[in-house]
Design a protein around this motif. Structure first.
Motif, short mmCIF file in Angstrom:
data_model
loop_
_atom_site.label_atom_id
_atom_site.label_comp_id
_atom_site.label_asym_id
_atom_site.label_seq_id
_atom_site.Cartn_x
_atom_site.Cartn_y
_atom_site.Cartn_z
N ALA A 105 -42.12 7.50 -48.11
CA ALA A 105 -42.97 6.34 -47.81
C ALA A 105 -43.68 6.52 -46.48
CB ALA A 105 -42.12 5.07 -47.76
N ALA A 106 -44.87 5.99 -46.40
CA ALA A 106 -45.54 5.82 -45.11
C ALA A 106 -44.87 4.63 -44.44
CB ALA A 106 -47.03 5.58 -45.30
N ILE A 107 -44.66 4.72 -43.15
CA ILE A 107 -43.97 3.67 -42.40
C ILE A 107 -44.94 3.07 -41.39
CG2 ILE A 107 -42.08 3.16 -40.81
CD1 ILE A 107 -40.58 5.58 -42.13
N ILE A 108 -45.05 1.75 -41.43
CA ILE A 108 -45.89 1.02 -40.48
C ILE A 108 -44.98 0.08 -39.68
CG2 ILE A 108 -47.80 -0.62 -40.18
CD1 ILE A 108 -48.84 0.29 -42.95
N ILE A 109 -45.14 0.09 -38.37
CA ILE A 109 -44.45 -0.88 -37.52
C ILE A 109 -45.44 -2.02 -37.30
CG2 ILE A 109 -43.34 -1.33 -35.30
CD1 ILE A 109 -41.83 0.75 -36.99
N PRO A 110 -45.19 -3.17 -37.93
CA PRO A 110 -46.13 -4.29 -37.78
C PRO A 110 -45.79 -5.13 -36.54
CG PRO A 110 -44.45 -4.88 -39.36
CD PRO A 110 -44.15 -3.47 -38.91
N HIS A 111 -46.84 -5.71 -35.97
CA HIS A 111 -46.70 -6.63 -34.81
C HIS A 111 -45.46 -6.30 -33.97
CE1 HIS A 111 -44.21 -8.76 -37.81
NE2 HIS A 111 -45.29 -8.88 -38.55
N PRO A 112 -45.45 -5.11 -33.33
CA PRO A 112 -44.22 -4.62 -32.69
C PRO A 112 -43.70 -5.43 -31.52
CG PRO A 112 -46.07 -3.20 -32.15
CD PRO A 112 -46.55 -4.16 -33.20
N ASN A 113 -44.53 -6.20 -30.87
CA ASN A 113 -44.02 -6.94 -29.72
C ASN A 113 -43.85 -8.43 -29.98
OD1 ASN A 113 -46.85 -7.14 -29.75
ND2 ASN A 113 -46.95 -7.58 -27.58
N HIS A 114 -43.92 -8.84 -31.25
CA HIS A 114 -43.59 -10.21 -31.58
C HIS A 114 -42.10 -10.39 -31.31
CE1 HIS A 114 -42.40 -13.42 -34.50
NE2 HIS A 114 -43.40 -14.00 -33.88
N GLY A 115 -41.71 -11.51 -30.76
CA GLY A 115 -40.37 -11.73 -30.24
C GLY A 115 -39.20 -11.35 -31.12
N THR A 116 -39.30 -11.51 -32.41
CA THR A 116 -38.15 -11.23 -33.27
C THR A 116 -38.29 -9.92 -34.05
OG1 THR A 116 -39.12 -12.46 -35.09
CG2 THR A 116 -37.66 -13.68 -33.61
N VAL A 117 -39.19 -9.07 -33.64
CA VAL A 117 -39.43 -7.90 -34.45
C VAL A 117 -38.70 -6.68 -33.88
CG1 VAL A 117 -41.20 -6.57 -35.64
CG2 VAL A 117 -41.58 -8.95 -35.17
N ILE A 118 -39.38 -5.76 -33.21
CA ILE A 118 -38.70 -4.56 -32.72
C ILE A 118 -38.63 -4.55 -31.20
CG2 ILE A 118 -38.86 -2.05 -32.55
CD1 ILE A 118 -39.50 -1.88 -35.41
N VAL A 119 -39.75 -4.47 -30.54
CA VAL A 119 -39.76 -4.40 -29.09
C VAL A 119 -39.39 -5.77 -28.52
CG1 VAL A 119 -41.17 -3.95 -27.06
CG2 VAL A 119 -41.44 -2.54 -29.11
N HIS A 137 -45.57 6.23 -39.22
CA HIS A 137 -46.86 6.89 -39.36
C HIS A 137 -47.95 6.09 -38.65
CE1 HIS A 137 -44.40 8.37 -42.70
NE2 HIS A 137 -45.02 9.50 -42.46
N PHE A 138 -47.76 4.77 -38.61
CA PHE A 138 -48.75 3.87 -38.01
C PHE A 138 -48.04 2.75 -37.25
CE2 PHE A 138 -50.42 5.45 -42.05
CZ PHE A 138 -51.58 6.07 -41.64
N VAL A 139 -48.71 2.26 -36.22
CA VAL A 139 -48.25 1.10 -35.46
C VAL A 139 -49.42 0.12 -35.41
CG1 VAL A 139 -47.45 0.27 -33.21
CG2 VAL A 139 -46.67 2.49 -34.06
N GLU A 140 -49.13 -1.14 -35.67
CA GLU A 140 -50.19 -2.14 -35.57
C GLU A 140 -50.58 -2.35 -34.11
OE1 GLU A 140 -49.88 -5.17 -39.36
OE2 GLU A 140 -49.26 -5.90 -37.40
N LYS A 141 -51.84 -2.15 -33.85
CA LYS A 141 -52.39 -2.36 -32.51
C LYS A 141 -52.76 -3.82 -32.32
CE LYS A 141 -56.11 -0.68 -29.56
NZ LYS A 141 -57.19 0.29 -29.45
N GLU A 142 -53.13 -4.42 -33.43
CA GLU A 142 -53.54 -5.82 -33.41
C GLU A 142 -53.14 -6.45 -34.73
OE1 GLU A 142 -57.77 -8.25 -33.36
OE2 GLU A 142 -57.68 -6.29 -32.40
N ASN A 143 -52.73 -7.71 -34.67
CA ASN A 143 -52.33 -8.43 -35.87
C ASN A 143 -52.99 -9.80 -35.83
OD1 ASN A 143 -50.34 -10.55 -37.14
ND2 ASN A 143 -49.88 -8.60 -38.14
N PHE A 144 -53.56 -10.20 -36.95
CA PHE A 144 -54.29 -11.46 -37.04
C PHE A 144 -53.46 -12.64 -36.54
CE2 PHE A 144 -55.20 -15.31 -39.55
CZ PHE A 144 -56.50 -15.54 -39.13
N ARG A 145 -52.21 -12.71 -36.93
CA ARG A 145 -51.36 -13.85 -36.58
C ARG A 145 -50.73 -13.71 -35.20
NH1 ARG A 145 -47.13 -15.64 -40.91
NH2 ARG A 145 -49.01 -16.51 -41.79
N TYR A 146 -50.33 -12.48 -34.81
CA TYR A 146 -49.54 -12.30 -33.59
C TYR A 146 -50.30 -11.67 -32.43
CZ TYR A 146 -45.82 -13.50 -36.78
OH TYR A 146 -45.05 -14.14 -37.70
N GLY A 147 -51.56 -11.37 -32.62
CA GLY A 147 -52.38 -10.88 -31.51
C GLY A 147 -52.24 -9.39 -31.25
#
Length: 165
Positions: A105-119, A137-147
């Protein structure tokens, strides 16, 4: 140029009621040629819905947005993703990464600095965080909901490919 939406939920997800026809209409309007449907905990896309994407010239990438036992969100993208479908909080972060890698699978880390996620998630060791980012493989740089993702994260993982979700 090939435009792709990398983080989209549908009516199959608990937090969304958007019909597939509406997603397709928006893709056509915005000239999106590919889409990652990553509903929470489920890959519920039916054969009929998949055909609708194909018939409209939109490449569908099947995915699930998982929530691990430590609240970390990870998106796995694979034609085989349904094999890993489980209820929320089923997987440890390390276990999920291993299982995603096992099916290619391709792995995406979504909204990584949202409080309950990873960082910033105090339930996750730095070792597990680093493994998740190194495997992604990818990290979200920007997310519509979480900035926007914090500059510190972007600098620390600067060798990653970034997407906007």
């Amino acid at each position: 140029m090939f435009s792709i939406e990398t983080h989209c939920h549908s009516h199959h997800s608990f937090d969304c009621n958007t019909a597939i026809n509406d997603i397709i209409a928006t893709c056509l309007q915005r000239e999106v040629k590919g889409i990652v449907i990553c509903d929470h905990y489920v890959c519920g896309i039916t054969g009929e819905e998949e055909a609708l994407f194909n018939n409209n010239g939109i490449k569908l990438y099947k995915a699930i947005e998982f929530t691990t036992k430590t609240d970390a969100h990870v998106i796995g993208v694979s034609p085989r993703i349904k094999e890993l479908e489980q209820e929320r909080f089923h997987y440890d972060l390390d276990e999920l990464i291993d299982k995603l890698q096992a099916i290619g699978a391709a792995i995406i880390i979504p909204h990584p600095n949202h409080g309950t996620v990873i960082v910033g998630n105090m339930k996750i060791s730095q070792v597990a965080i680093d493994k998740a980012f190194e495997s992604a493989h990818f990290v979200e740089k920007e997310n519509f909901r979480y900035g926007n993702t914090s500059t510190d994260i972007l600098m620390h993982y600067s060798k990653k490919s970034f997407v906007i979700g």
